[in-house]
Design an enzyme around this catalytic site. Structure first.
Site, PDB file in Angstrom:
ATOM      1  N   ASP A  81      16.140  14.184  19.356  1.00 14.20           N
ATOM      2  CA  ASP A  81      15.922  12.762  19.604  1.00 14.20           C
ATOM      3  C   ASP A  81      15.228  12.508  20.938  1.00 14.20           C
ATOM      4  O   ASP A  81      14.470  11.544  21.077  1.00 14.20           O
ATOM      5  CB  ASP A  81      17.253  12.014  19.568  1.00 14.20           C
ATOM      6  N   CYS A 122      23.324  18.976  17.499  1.00 16.28           N
ATOM      7  CA  CYS A 122      22.752  17.760  18.065  1.00 16.28           C
ATOM      8  C   CYS A 122      22.873  16.543  17.150  1.00 16.28           C
ATOM      9  O   CYS A 122      23.507  16.589  16.112  1.00 16.28           O
ATOM     10  CB  CYS A 122      21.327  18.029  18.508  1.00 16.28           C
ATOM     11  N   ASP A 123      22.206  15.473  17.549  1.00 17.82           N
ATOM     12  CA  ASP A 123      22.550  14.106  17.167  1.00 17.82           C
ATOM     13  C   ASP A 123      22.760  13.860  15.679  1.00 17.82           C
ATOM     14  O   ASP A 123      23.758  13.278  15.279  1.00 17.82           O
ATOM     15  CB  ASP A 123      21.468  13.153  17.681  1.00 17.82           C
ATOM     16  N   LYS A 124      21.814  14.231  14.827  1.00 18.50           N
ATOM     17  CA  LYS A 124      21.934  13.921  13.402  1.00 18.50           C
ATOM     18  C   LYS A 124      22.430  15.103  12.585  1.00 18.50           C
ATOM     19  O   LYS A 124      22.728  14.952  11.399  1.00 18.50           O
ATOM     20  CB  LYS A 124      20.574  13.452  12.840  1.00 18.50           C
ATOM     21  N   CYS A 193      22.672  17.874  25.221  1.00 17.43           N
ATOM     22  CA  CYS A 193      22.568  17.223  26.536  1.00 17.43           C
ATOM     23  C   CYS A 193      23.944  16.971  27.145  1.00 17.43           C
ATOM     24  O   CYS A 193      24.881  16.584  26.452  1.00 17.43           O
ATOM     25  CB  CYS A 193      21.779  15.938  26.414  1.00 17.43           C
ATOM     26  N   GLU A 489      16.084   4.646  18.233  1.00 16.71           N
ATOM     27  CA  GLU A 489      16.897   4.507  19.439  1.00 16.71           C
ATOM     28  C   GLU A 489      16.078   3.819  20.525  1.00 16.71           C
ATOM     29  O   GLU A 489      14.883   4.045  20.652  1.00 16.71           O
ATOM     30  CB  GLU A 489      17.362   5.874  19.937  1.00 16.71           C
ATOM     31  N   SER A 515      20.413   5.423  22.141  1.00 15.81           N
ATOM     32  CA  SER A 515      20.756   6.804  22.451  1.00 15.81           C
ATOM     33  C   SER A 515      22.150   6.841  23.056  1.00 15.81           C
ATOM     34  O   SER A 515      22.612   5.872  23.673  1.00 15.81           O
ATOM     35  CB  SER A 515      19.743   7.364  23.458  1.00 15.81           C
TER      36      SER A 515
END
EC number: 4.2.1.9
Length: 612
Positions: A81, A122-124, A193, A489, A515
């Protein structure tokens, strides 16, 4: 007792051809009597949170084989992202969640696997795999790649992360040399992150849902201790198979573990630790896959009674995930919630008979097990690397200060109400969400003038061009799941407001999302979205909007009669951006938009359209 699903392709004379193909993958006669366990890996060189995962699937595979199973690895996609941020690449981020979920379903069902080990980060990726696991409802264990170490530089007294680099880059008062130093220092290692952004939030929530091992959300990607999580995940997957297929114990299935109480636990944790607002979107989507009646009203109810017990970047610069781990990780937060009567402790996990048992063993303030204390002393080495398990640094002591430490007790909470809130009003009839952990108390009630932008790109240009003034409420619309499409985002607009000194003087409302690195009075997920006829599409420049976090309300200060007239006019024009957008929408994105629901439903597919 249920048969192995894999018998469909491994037993019977008519499966000779399938067995021939299985043999070509390395299977022997004795393997056809064992469970076939899929390893859903997500290695890619595009994403720092996944760059170190290449060999970890085979690490798990060898452990599965030692424990008596057959391991078969496959890969999913993974979008970064941060790299996709600020351009049309972000249109693909949320839709990739559905692609990941579908790809796991396709591989597992096509090959009749008996169980899954999900290697995400990570995010998704974690949400997509979680949706697939609950959809398939076969034994599963999650193990993530782990968080990145926080960055270090002599130019800052605190740890750095991605957001710090973005903020200084947009600050005209910062020299090129300072920007370059932050850029080189912000993301020093492999891993997700380093703050409580979306990736780390979701990996922490898998612990609360009961689907991953203790330490999954907080053990650094670089630390040698993380290897044990992967090894244990492989052994545990075989054990769960034995319990389900060998003993008929369906309590180990993910839908029986991640039940309504478990979803409440996960959301309670999220609120207490000030997690990303994206987690709301993903938990709602996962609940639908699990057929659990958990919705935005439940989140609203929990947000009013759960205190904030943990503050981590981006909500505070002092702490990152490595500090959460030193304070005892997720099970220390769960322990404090349990002692406050805010947690269901009778739910099971993949590793313990109940959450109460798990807390007794893994909460550093409760256990005397020195091995547990040593585990949570795992810390950063401060050495840039893309290699997993490459260091074995230990903190000299644990952070067990529940009055002023990283993790607080209920009595010493950062705030009586938690880090997330759901707001309702005439501008968002089905709700919108705000990460209150990142909002200064002085602007919990905020009345301002609407400044309309029909896209994130236009908003960025307007903010950097000084079109936004103190007292404005930036409205970014037609960025929802349908309208974007893809629900981008808005990290750049919020970061640029900060860099312009407007972080406490402006608000931002959008039908897009944020985000996990976002802070400030940033309100997202406005539902219904503009493209679905939501009232956010009726706001005009200069309209007054009142945001009232304590009373959980957000309202456009325009009469009902005026709103009705505007709606009639918009119906006539069609619910599309007033200004044309230079945005190329591919066939893949159009297909996503066709079925997408608004954020209050998790932005999942509208099954009613599929079922006729």
């Amino acid at each position: 007792m249920p048969d192995y699903r894999s018998k469909t392709s491994t037993h019977g004379r008519n499966m000779a051809g399938a067995r021939a193909l299985w043999r070509a993958t390395g299977m022997k006669d004795e393997d056809f009597k064992k469970p076939i366990i899929a390893i859903a890996n997500s290695f890619t060189q595009f994403v720092p949170g996944h760059v170190h995962l290449k060999d970890l699937g085979q690490l798990v595979a060898r452990e599965i084989e030692k424990a008596g199973g057959v391991a078969k690895e496959f890969n999913t996609i993974a979008v970064d992202d941060g790299i996709a941020m600020g351009h049309d690449g972000m249109l693909y981020s949320l839709p990739s969640r559905e692609i990941i979920a579908d790809s796991v379903e396709y591989m597992v069902n096509a090959h009749c696997a008996d169980a899954i080990v999900c290697i995400s980060n990570c995010d998704k990726i974690t949400p997509g795999m979680l949706m697939a696991a609950l959809r398939l409802n076969i034994p599963v264990v999650f193990v993530s790649g782990g968080p990145m170490e926080a960055g270090k530089t002599k130019l800052a007294s605190h740890g750095l992360d991605l957001v710090d680099a973005m903020v200084v880059a947009a600050d005209d008062s910062c020299s090129d040399e300072k920007v370059a130093e932050y850029e080189r220092s912000a993301c020093p290692t492999c891993g997700s992150c380093s703050g409580m952004f979306t990736a780390n939030s979701m990996n922490c929530l898998t612990e609360a849902l009961g689907l991953s091992l203790p330490g999954n959300g907080s053990t650094l990607a670089t630390h040698a201790d993380r290897e044990q999580l992967f090894l244990r995940a492989g052994r545990l997957a075989v054990e769960l198979c034995q319990r389900y297929y060998g003993e008929g114990d369906d309590s180990v299935l993910p839908r029986n573990i991640a039940n309504f109480k478990a979803f409440e636990n996960a959301m309670t944790l999220d609120i207490a630790m000030g997690g990303s607002t994206n987690t709301i979107l993903h938990l709602l989507a996962a609940a639908q896959e699990a057929e659990v009646p958990f919705d935005l009203r439940d989140i609203d109810r929990l947000s009013r009674k759960v205190p904030q017990l943990c503050k981590v970047a981006p909500n505070i610069q002092k702490y990152h995930m490595e500090d959460v781990h030193r304070a005892g990780g997720i099970f220390s937060i769960l322990g404090e919630l349990a002692r406050g009567g805010l947690l269901h402790t009778d739910v099971a996990t993949v590793h313990s008979p109940s959450m109460a048992d798990a807390i007794a063993r893994w909460d550093i303030t409760q256990t005397r097990d020195e091995a547990v204390h040593t585990f949570f002393k795992a810390g950063p080495a401060g050495i840039p690397t893309q290699t997993a398990f490459s260091q074995n640094t230990r903190w000299p002591s644990l952070d067990d200060d529940r009055a002023e430490g990283c993790i607080r007790s209920v009595e010493h909470a950062y705030s009586k109400e938690g880090g997330l809130a759901v707001l309702y009003g005439n501008i968002a009839l089905d709700g919108c969400v705000v990460k209150t952990a990142g909002v200064d108390e002085s602007i919990h009630v905020f009345e301002g003038r609407a400044k309309i932008f029909e896209s994130q790109d236009a908003a960025v240009k307007g903010i950097l061009g000084d079109e936004v003034k103190a007292g404005d409420i930036v409205i970014i619309r037609y960025e929802g799941p349908k309208g974007g499409p893809g629900m981008q985002e808005m990290l750049y607009p919020t970061s640029y407001l900060k860099s312009k000194g407007l972080g406490k003087q402006c608000a931002l409302l959008t039908d897009g999302r944020f985000s996990g690195g976002t802070s400030g009075l940033s309100i997202g997920h406005a539902s219904p979205e503009a493209a679905a006829g939501g009232a956010i599409g009726l706001v005009q420049d200069g309209d007054k909007v009142l945001i009232d976090i304590p009373n959980r309300s957000i309202n456009l200060l325009v009469s009902d009669e005026e709103l009705a007239a505007r709606r009639a006019e918009q119906d006539r024009k069609g619910w599309k951006p007033a200004a044309p957008r230079a945005r190329r929408v591919s066939t893949a994105l159009k297909a996503y938009a066709l079925l997408a629901t608004s954020a209050d439903k998790g932005a999942v597919r509208n099954k009613a359209l599929l079922d006729g």
